[in-house]
Design a protein around this motif. Structure first.
Motif, PDB file in Angstrom:
ATOM      1  N   ASP A   1       0.727  -1.262  -0.083  1.00 40.79           N
ATOM      2  CA  ASP A   1      -0.119  -0.050   0.112  1.00 40.79           C
ATOM      3  C   ASP A   1       1.096   1.216   0.089  1.00 40.79           C
ATOM      4  O   ASP A   1       1.289   1.672   1.189  1.00 40.79           O
ATOM      5  CB  ASP A   1      -0.937  -0.052   1.188  1.00 40.79           C
ATOM      6  CG  ASP A   1      -1.999   1.087   1.207  1.00 40.79           C
ATOM      7  OD1 ASP A   1      -1.976   1.697   0.231  1.00 40.79           O
ATOM      8  OD2 ASP A   1      -2.580   1.326   2.395  1.00 40.79           O
ATOM      9  N   GLY A   2       1.247   1.711  -1.273  1.00 39.20           N
ATOM     10  CA  GLY A   2       2.390   2.823  -1.243  1.00 39.20           C
ATOM     11  C   GLY A   2       3.644   2.001  -0.782  1.00 39.20           C
ATOM     12  O   GLY A   2       4.036   1.230  -1.371  1.00 39.20           O
ATOM     13  N   ASN A   3       4.195   2.661   0.131  1.00 39.60           N
ATOM     14  CA  ASN A   3       5.473   2.372   0.614  1.00 39.60           C
ATOM     15  C   ASN A   3       5.367   1.118   1.889  1.00 39.60           C
ATOM     16  O   ASN A   3       6.360   0.775   2.255  1.00 39.60           O
ATOM     17  CB  ASN A   3       6.557   3.187   1.012  1.00 39.60           C
ATOM     18  CG  ASN A   3       6.834   4.089  -0.257  1.00 39.60           C
ATOM     19  OD1 ASN A   3       7.071   3.401  -1.206  1.00 39.60           O
ATOM     20  ND2 ASN A   3       7.008   5.514  -0.014  1.00 39.60           N
ATOM     21  N   SER A   4       4.019   0.788   2.259  1.00 42.86           N
ATOM     22  CA  SER A   4       3.829   0.289   3.279  1.00 42.86           C
ATOM     23  C   SER A   4       3.661  -1.246   2.899  1.00 42.86           C
ATOM     24  O   SER A   4       2.712  -1.532   1.912  1.00 42.86           O
ATOM     25  CB  SER A   4       2.873   0.640   4.281  1.00 42.86           C
ATOM     26  OG  SER A   4       3.122   2.013   4.565  1.00 42.86           O
ATOM     27  N   LEU A   5       3.815  -2.313   3.953  1.00 41.62           N
ATOM     28  CA  LEU A   5       3.303  -3.597   3.767  1.00 41.62           C
ATOM     29  C   LEU A   5       1.854  -3.656   4.599  1.00 41.62           C
ATOM     30  O   LEU A   5       1.979  -3.311   5.768  1.00 41.62           O
ATOM     31  CB  LEU A   5       4.319  -4.615   4.257  1.00 41.62           C
ATOM     32  CG  LEU A   5       5.514  -5.094   3.407  1.00 41.62           C
ATOM     33  CD1 LEU A   5       6.324  -5.845   3.944  1.00 41.62           C
ATOM     34  CD2 LEU A   5       4.722  -5.739   1.970  1.00 41.62           C
ATOM     35  N   VAL A   6       0.975  -4.594   4.045  1.00 39.43           N
ATOM     36  CA  VAL A   6      -0.278  -4.582   4.874  1.00 39.43           C
ATOM     37  C   VAL A   6      -0.700  -6.169   4.557  1.00 39.43           C
ATOM     38  O   VAL A   6      -0.385  -6.708   3.560  1.00 39.43           O
ATOM     39  CB  VAL A   6      -1.416  -3.805   4.150  1.00 39.43           C
ATOM     40  CG1 VAL A   6      -2.701  -4.087   4.532  1.00 39.43           C
ATOM     41  CG2 VAL A   6      -1.110  -2.232   3.966  1.00 39.43           C
ATOM     42  N   LEU A   7      -0.854  -6.685   5.651  1.00 40.77           N
ATOM     43  CA  LEU A   7      -1.477  -7.982   5.749  1.00 40.77           C
ATOM     44  C   LEU A   7      -2.884  -8.089   5.750  1.00 40.77           C
ATOM     45  O   LEU A   7      -3.607  -7.454   6.635  1.00 40.77           O
ATOM     46  CB  LEU A   7      -1.000  -8.876   7.032  1.00 40.77           C
ATOM     47  CG  LEU A   7      -1.349 -10.142   7.069  1.00 40.77           C
ATOM     48  CD1 LEU A   7      -0.356 -10.967   6.429  1.00 40.77           C
ATOM     49  CD2 LEU A   7      -1.087 -10.653   8.763  1.00 40.77           C
ATOM     50  N   THR A   8      -3.521  -8.682   4.785  1.00 45.70           N
ATOM     51  CA  THR A   8      -4.917  -9.062   4.585  1.00 45.70           C
ATOM     52  C   THR A   8      -5.083 -10.340   5.322  1.00 45.70           C
ATOM     53  O   THR A   8      -4.667 -11.319   4.946  1.00 45.70           O
ATOM     54  CB  THR A   8      -5.273  -8.934   3.262  1.00 45.70           C
ATOM     55  OG1 THR A   8      -5.249  -7.840   2.586  1.00 45.70           O
ATOM     56  CG2 THR A   8      -6.982  -9.470   3.262  1.00 45.70           C
TER      57      THR A   8
END
Length: 144
Positions: free
Chosen positions: A63-70
Motif C-alpha cells: 500500500d504505497g511504501n507500506s506492507l499490509v497483511l490481509t
C-alpha cells in the motif's frame, strides 16, 4: 545446572524504530527469547495491548511504501518488518510473528511462507476455535 542455548539462538535483532517506546530496550532478543503469541485474526489483534506478542495469518500486499497483511477474517493490519524477516508482497499465504506496535501495527520478527493453496476459511475457523473457553487453555494457549 541450567540448560544452555546454542550461540545462534542469542543473536540480537534491532526492531523497527516505530515498534519501540522509551520504556523498551533498544535491542531485543528474538525469536527464541520472545514470548510466544497466540494465533489471531485482525479483530482479535486490534484488542491487544501494544507490546503483546501475536501471530497472524494472511497475504501481504503493498500500500504505497507500506506492507499490509490481509488477514483470514478479511481485515487489514499494517506491517513493520525487520529485514531479517524476509517479508515481501508476494501474494503467498504467510504466518507473521511479532508484537503489536504503539501505532497499532504488527512489528514482525519472523515470517513463515506457505507454498501452494491455503484454506483461509479453515485457518480462520481454527483461530476462532482457539479462542473458545472450553479449548483455549487446554489446547491452543501457547506454553512458554
Amino acid at each position: 545446572q541450567g540448560s544452555r542455548r546454542p550461540a545462534q539462538a542469542l543473536q540480537a535483532i534491532v526492531p523497527h524504530p516505530s515498534c519501540l517506546n522509551a520504556a523498551l530496550p533498544k535491542v531485543i532478543m528474538a525469536p527464541m527469547e520472545m514470548a510466544v503469541g497466540e494465533r489471531l485474526n485482525s479483530k482479535l489483534f486490534m484488542e491487544l495491548a501494544p507490546g503483546s506478542p501475536a501471530r497472524l495469518g494472511g497475504r501481504c500486499s503493498k500500500d504505497g511504501n507500506s506492507l499490509v497483511l490481509t488477514t483470514t477474517d478479511g481485515g487489514s493490519v499494517n506491517i513493520s518488518a525487520l529485514a531479517s524477516a524476509n517479508l515481501t508482497a508476494s501474494g503467498d499465504f504467510v504466518e507473521v510473528v511479532g508484537t503489536k506496535g504503539q501505532e497499532g501495527q504488527l512489528c514482525v520478527t519472523e515470517a513463515l511462507t506457505f507454498s501452494g493453496e491455503m484454506d483461509v476459511e479453515l485457518w480462520e475457523q481454527a483461530v476462532k476455535l482457539g479462542q473458545t473457553a472450553q479449548l483455549r487453555d487446554a489446547l491452543f494457549k501457547p506454553a512458554v
